[in-house]
Design an enzyme around this catalytic site. Structure first.
Site, PDB file in Angstrom:
ATOM      1  N   ASP A 167       5.127 -14.688   8.929  1.00 22.99           N
ATOM      2  CA  ASP A 167       6.325 -14.844   9.766  1.00 22.99           C
ATOM      3  C   ASP A 167       6.233 -16.170  10.514  1.00 22.99           C
ATOM      4  O   ASP A 167       5.240 -16.425  11.211  1.00 22.99           O
ATOM      5  CB  ASP A 167       6.408 -13.735  10.824  1.00 22.99           C
ATOM      6  CG  ASP A 167       6.811 -12.384  10.268  1.00 22.99           C
ATOM      7  OD1 ASP A 167       6.980 -12.253   9.043  1.00 22.99           O
ATOM      8  OD2 ASP A 167       6.943 -11.439  11.082  1.00 22.99           O
TER       9      ASP A 167
ATOM     10  N   HIS B 292      11.834 -17.064  12.575  1.00 19.78           N
ATOM     11  CA  HIS B 292      12.213 -15.699  12.198  1.00 19.78           C
ATOM     12  C   HIS B 292      12.860 -14.945  13.368  1.00 19.78           C
ATOM     13  O   HIS B 292      13.661 -14.045  13.153  1.00 19.78           O
ATOM     14  CB  HIS B 292      10.969 -14.947  11.701  1.00 19.78           C
ATOM     15  CG  HIS B 292      11.212 -13.533  11.276  1.00 19.78           C
ATOM     16  ND1 HIS B 292      12.281 -13.157  10.496  1.00 19.78           N
ATOM     17  CD2 HIS B 292      10.500 -12.398  11.510  1.00 19.78           C
ATOM     18  CE1 HIS B 292      12.226 -11.860  10.282  1.00 19.78           C
ATOM     19  NE2 HIS B 292      11.167 -11.367  10.883  1.00 19.78           N
TER      20      HIS B 292
ATOM     21  N   HIS C 185       7.084 -10.025  17.843  1.00 16.59           N
ATOM     22  CA  HIS C 185       8.029 -11.047  17.381  1.00 16.59           C
ATOM     23  C   HIS C 185       8.508 -11.891  18.566  1.00 16.59           C
ATOM     24  O   HIS C 185       8.562 -13.114  18.497  1.00 16.59           O
ATOM     25  CB  HIS C 185       9.229 -10.385  16.698  1.00 16.59           C
ATOM     26  CG  HIS C 185       8.920  -9.802  15.348  1.00 16.59           C
ATOM     27  ND1 HIS C 185       8.194  -8.660  15.175  1.00 16.59           N
ATOM     28  CD2 HIS C 185       9.242 -10.228  14.106  1.00 16.59           C
ATOM     29  CE1 HIS C 185       8.086  -8.398  13.877  1.00 16.59           C
ATOM     30  NE2 HIS C 185       8.714  -9.339  13.205  1.00 16.59           N
TER      31      HIS C 185
HETATM   32 MN    MN Z   1       7.959 -10.335   8.547  1.00 13.00          MN
END
Ligand code: MN
Length: 265
Positions: free
Chosen positions: A78, A82, A210
């Site tokens: 990632d 993203h 994330h």
């Molecule tokens: Mn991913």
């Protein structure tokens, strides 16, 4: 300037077996589970492999395939772009990220027993501090890998989807922020289908791995395997994603270089 012998040393060490290579990669195949998002959102495509020819009338001399998959299929990387928190950072895609970030050390935190006891196990700051008391502080610009032995699960047990979503282990919001801000980690890697826990959509902020990693220009690796074959410290990770134009991530081969002399801790 000193003579640069290190690359040759590396080749020699691999050739003599002094340095082992552990493959942290699952086979990319249509059988591998693909992440499922809430139905109102866009979905990752299935992984497809279709023969072009197989030494037959379609191509007597050649065997080859057309393959298609999302950027986030199988063992994959990632990039900061993203997530919305990393959308405006410089060099934030797999195309533009610095190649120097593709080789880095790893610290492996073994939570396999906790994850076996509780599918929703969450890594916390205090668990990392316990690890650090034994192994020393996590050095800057390291990968931190969460070992859960989740990669040993097969079939439905791997995605572990229930009516209320996936139940898989991951980091809590505080630890991932702490790893970025206090330990300056390069990235965070897991054996599960995402860097975040299965239920992390309910965390604050949602999907904190994330949120914090990519917001700080750091990276994610997921669907790793063979973390149980790595020392807690001392492995060097080679993780070079495909150079997809403005790509948010990619499937990749992840290799760990492990000194045969290094102890398990
Ligand atoms: Mn991913």
């Amino acid at each position: 300037m000193p003579h640069a012998t290190a690359p040759l040393d590396l080749v020699t060490s691999v050739a003599t077996g002094e340095l082992g290579i552990v493959d942290l990669t699952f086979t990319l195949s249509p059988d591998f589970p693909v992440i499922v998002l809430p139905p109102e959102l866009g979905q990752a495509a299935a992984i497809r492999i279709e023969e072009i020819s197989h030494y037959d009338s379609r191509g007597p001399a050649a065997y080859w395939n057309n393959v298609s998959f999302s950027e986030h299929a199988g063992t994959h990387f990632d990039a900061p772009i993203h997530w919305f928190t990393g959308r405006d950072l410089p060099s934030n895609s797999v195309e533009t990220m610095p190649v120097e970030h593709m080789i880095a050390p790893a610290c492996v935190i073994d939570c396999s027993q906790s994850a076996q006891a509780d599918a929703d196990f969450l890594l916390t700051v205090s668990a990392v501090e316990t690890w650090e008391a034994q192994h020393g502080a996590i050095p800057p610009r390291c990968w931190v890998f969460l070992r859960t032995d989740w990669s040993k699960r097969t079939g439905r047990d791997y995605a572990n989807l229930r009516d209320d979503g996936a139940h898989t282990p991951g980091p809590d919001a505080s630890v991932i922020r702490w790893l970025v801000e206090q330990r300056d980690v390069l990235g965070f890697g897991t054996e599960t289908i995402g860097t975040d826990a299965g239920q992390a959509g309910h965390f604050q902020p949602p999907y904190p791995a994330h949120h914090y990693l990519h917001g700080a220009g750091r990276y994610g690796l997921q669907c790793l395997c063979n973390l149980d074959k790595l020392p807690a410290k001392g492995a060097t990770i080679i993780a070079a994603p495909l150079k997809i134009r403005n790509g948010s991530g990619s499937p990749l081969r992840v290799l760990a270089l492990v000194s045969k002399c290094s102890s398990a801790d």
